[in-house]
Structures are given as C-alpha cells and as structure tokens.
Design an enzyme around this catalytic site. Sequence first.
Site, PDB file in Angstrom:
ATOM      1  N   MET A 120       3.441   6.988  -2.097  1.00 24.42           N
ATOM      2  CA  MET A 120       4.822   7.263  -2.497  1.00 24.42           C
ATOM      3  C   MET A 120       4.923   7.668  -3.963  1.00 24.42           C
ATOM      4  SD  MET A 120       7.430   7.148  -0.376  1.00 24.42           S
ATOM      5  CE  MET A 120       7.771   5.771   0.723  1.00 24.42           C
ATOM      6  N   PHE A 153       0.814  -1.224   0.000  1.00 24.07           N
ATOM      7  CA  PHE A 153       0.000   0.000   0.000  1.00 24.07           C
ATOM      8  C   PHE A 153       0.841   1.265   0.000  1.00 24.07           C
ATOM      9  CE2 PHE A 153      -0.272   2.654   3.813  1.00 24.07           C
ATOM     10  CZ  PHE A 153       0.527   1.971   4.706  1.00 24.07           C
ATOM     11  N   LYS A 154       2.115   1.165   0.370  1.00 22.16           N
ATOM     12  CA  LYS A 154       2.946   2.371   0.420  1.00 22.16           C
ATOM     13  C   LYS A 154       3.087   3.028  -0.956  1.00 22.16           C
ATOM     14  CE  LYS A 154       5.155   1.272   4.730  1.00 22.16           C
ATOM     15  NZ  LYS A 154       4.467  -0.016   5.045  1.00 22.16           N
ATOM     16  N   ASP A 155       2.879   2.243  -2.017  1.00 19.62           N
ATOM     17  CA  ASP A 155       2.901   2.834  -3.366  1.00 19.62           C
ATOM     18  C   ASP A 155       1.784   3.860  -3.568  1.00 19.62           C
ATOM     19  OD1 ASP A 155       5.056   1.249  -4.338  1.00 19.62           O
ATOM     20  OD2 ASP A 155       3.683  -0.393  -4.820  1.00 19.62           O
TER      21      ASP A 155
END
Length: 477
Positions: free
Chosen positions: A126, A121-123
């Site tokens: 980011m 989920f950090k995409d």
Amino acid sequence: MKYISTRGQSPALSFSEILLGGLAPDGGLYLPEQYPQFSDADLTAMRGMNYRELAFAILSRLVDDSDIPHSDLKAIIDKTYRAEVYGFARAGQSAEDITPTLKLEENLYLLSLSNGPTLAFKDMAMQLLGNLFEYVLSKTGQTTNILGATSGDTGSAAEYAMRGKKGVRVFMLSPYQKMSRFQTAQMFSLQDDNIFNIAVKGVFDDAQDIVKAVSNDHDFKAQYKIGAVNSINWGRIAAQIVYYFKGYLAVTRDNKQKVSFTVPSGNFGNVCAGHIARMMGLPVEQLIVATNENDVLDEFFRTGVYAPRGAANTYHTSSPSMDISKASNFERFVFDLVGQDSARVRELWTAVDHGGKFDLNADGYFDQVADFGFVSGSSNHADRLNTIRASKQKYGVTIDTHTADGLKVALEKRDPQVPMLVLETALPAKFEDAIVEALGVAPERPASLNGLEDLPQRSTVMDASVDAVKAFIVANT
Ligand SMILES: *Cc1c(COP(=O)(O)O)cnc(C)c1O
C-alpha cells in the site's frame, strides 16, 4: 508489458492504465500477458541487492519504461522502501532489511512483513501504491476519490499510504464501534484533510454493500472519479512479489536450493504474489495456504471444489483479517491452473458470481495443483492460542494470531529438509486481546504508538444508507 484480463474480453492495457482501477471491464482480474523470467544468473545478481534494488529489478520487468520512465519508478521505489517507513523491526532485526527474517529453529524462519506504519503486511504494497497513485495522477492532472470498506487492516493501511497525497481523497467506511480500540484509534486519529472516516451503523457487510452499490452507479462513479485500492489491485500484487525473492535470498546460499513459504490467507492476495514469484522462476518447493476456521481455500486445495460461502457462514474469529469466504484473488491462480483458458475461467466464475461453486476434478485440472507447489491446512482459535504459547516458550518470540495460523499449518505440512519461511502478516501489538488470552500479558508495543488510543479522533457516524454516503462524498469533493 501489457496486462490482460483472466476473462479474456477486455483490451490489453499498460501498468499505469490499470493502476487506479480494480476489476477489468469484463469482470476479470488483470495479469501480465506473460510472466517475466528470472534466470539463474539474474538470481545470482540479486544476491547482493538491498530491498530497493531488488524491488526495482523485479518491478522494472513489470512496468515498461515508456509507461513509467524507469528513472521515475526507481525514485518512487527508493522513497517507499526506507527503514524509516518500515521501522518497527524487532530487537535484533535490521529495519534496513525492510522484510527481515527471524530464525526460529533449523530450516524454520519468520519473514517479517509487518514493520510498516500500521503493523500489518498490507503496508508492504500500500505504501508503494500511495506514491504511485500520486505520481500517475499528477502526471495526467487527474484526481481520485478512493472509496473502501474495512474491518480493520485494509482501511488503516490505505489511509496511512494515501494521507497527504495530492489528487487523492480517501472515504473509508467501517462498522460503527466494531473495530478493536487500537484499529479505531489508528484510523480515526489521522487529521489529514484528504482522509474521511465514515462509521456506518451496521456490520462490515453493510459497509461493503454500500461500496458495491456506489461503484455500480456508473454515472456517479464517473462523475466523482471513484477509485478502489482493494486486494485485487494489480499494483498491490506486483509489490508483494518482491518480498518472496527477498525471503528466498536471505535463507539460501545458492540457487540450487529451494525454499517453501506458508502464507496466512484470506483473499488469496498475498499467496497469489508467491505463486507469481514462482512462475517467474523463483525456486519454490511448496506454497502452503493457511486458513482459519473460514477454510474455503483449504477445502479447495484438499478436494478440488471451490465453494464460496455467504456472510451467514463466515465466522468472526480471533484472526479477523482472514475472515473471508470468497477469495477475490483466487481467479488469478485458477487462470494459470486451467492453462490460461479464459473461456473456461468465464464458465467457472459464471457459476461463482451467481452464488454457486465449481469442481475441478472431472477435467483433470485438480491433479495439476501439486505441480504448482500448493498445499493447504487450517487452524482454529484453540490452535492459535497454543501456537502463540508454543512460539513464546520454544523460540522466545511472540507472534500475532494470523501468523500463528500460519506457523501451526507450517509445522504440520513442512518438509524439515527444506527451509520454510512463515510470512508474519501482523505484529502482535495489533491484536492485544488474543495475546493476553494466550500469554496472560499484553504484547510489547512500539514506543511511538504508546498513547495512541488517547489521541483526538475524527470520524462521521452515519446510518447504513447509500444515499447518505453519496451525499457525504458530494459535500466533501
Ligand atoms: C489481509 C491479511 C491477511 C490475508 O491476506 P490475503 O492477501 O487477503 O490472503 C492475513 N493476515 C493479516 C494480518 C492481514 O491483514
């Protein structure tokens, strides 16, 4: 919109002024001076929007037109949230949705946040940050050297977001030979000139300590323009607010309906965005914080005592991206909980910053936690394996270990009358070993990632030495 610090002793700044930094100068975290409000009519208008339009409707209320012209903001959003960037949707899901929902049973859904380039989920945030950084740096003619430490997910998300971006170099420290083969290959196979992988002979904490030491050398930090993209970055939180709206709109027909979310949590960054979405007017019933064996947050929501733990009491688990015992974004929620009293926040974190803890029972604040919708629970290795098996058997859906922590807690705590969205924070392909342990077979991997481990890799192995890392930065800028 100006941003203030939770500790109340830093000047109010604009979105672009806080974009490249981390903590406010007074040690606090930035929050908007007030939360923009979305009315019933706003929510109704949002029902027809795609992800990009929704992102613009929300972010344009958090970024002034005089700070980043909204036509530019729109272009940056449109470039980021495309099906080609978030292309790893499951069969039957539409990549166009960016964060598609998957119905498991009546009133129970997965909200897929891990279809971006690094399958976590950090995409979601980011990728936007990469494009915003490039824009703001080119406008002011600046450059930045991002220094970070990773045990896996953050580093790869940062590198895939920043690769090839003008004005940005990334120096990412990771513990030598301690990441999974997949994670190592994902990061070390990048051949971009602006990406530097440093494998430190030591554990994650050694890498993290080096980053802290370099950042505390204020002269070095200023001269080499050291920046950060860790989870306290406001731009990341802001971007994450969008998918709470998207998930809500996907499973409701009108704005009278409420929904609940369960969020696999470590640093409290993801669920903090859910809290802020609720403060902005999203009709949220419960925000369920799910932890693994590292249950500092669950302990707080059960007892009112926040007692961060040291590295020696932080366990290595099979949901490793949640192996965190000091939730760096938690201060943002506590600021709201104590009625935005920054003097009180300063007091509480004076204790925490000196290795202590605090208790919010005596002054009545803990009683108000429920008013914010928060509930919590925790999970362990056996629970994860059981949940992965049950999800496969009952729904035919393979989930990763972090999402399994979420689903386990969601099933325990949910009100079956209220739609529940469990946030899927990684795809199972990223955590192959645990899936094999649970199901006896490896998870399906997106075809374009076949052979990832066989690509040529590039990294520099280094002793756990602050001076060695500094010398490497100097030599490569
Ligand atoms: C980072 C991460 C989490 C935890 O998110 P926080 O914002 O730190 O609470 C959960 N699952 C996965 C897969 C992650 O990468």
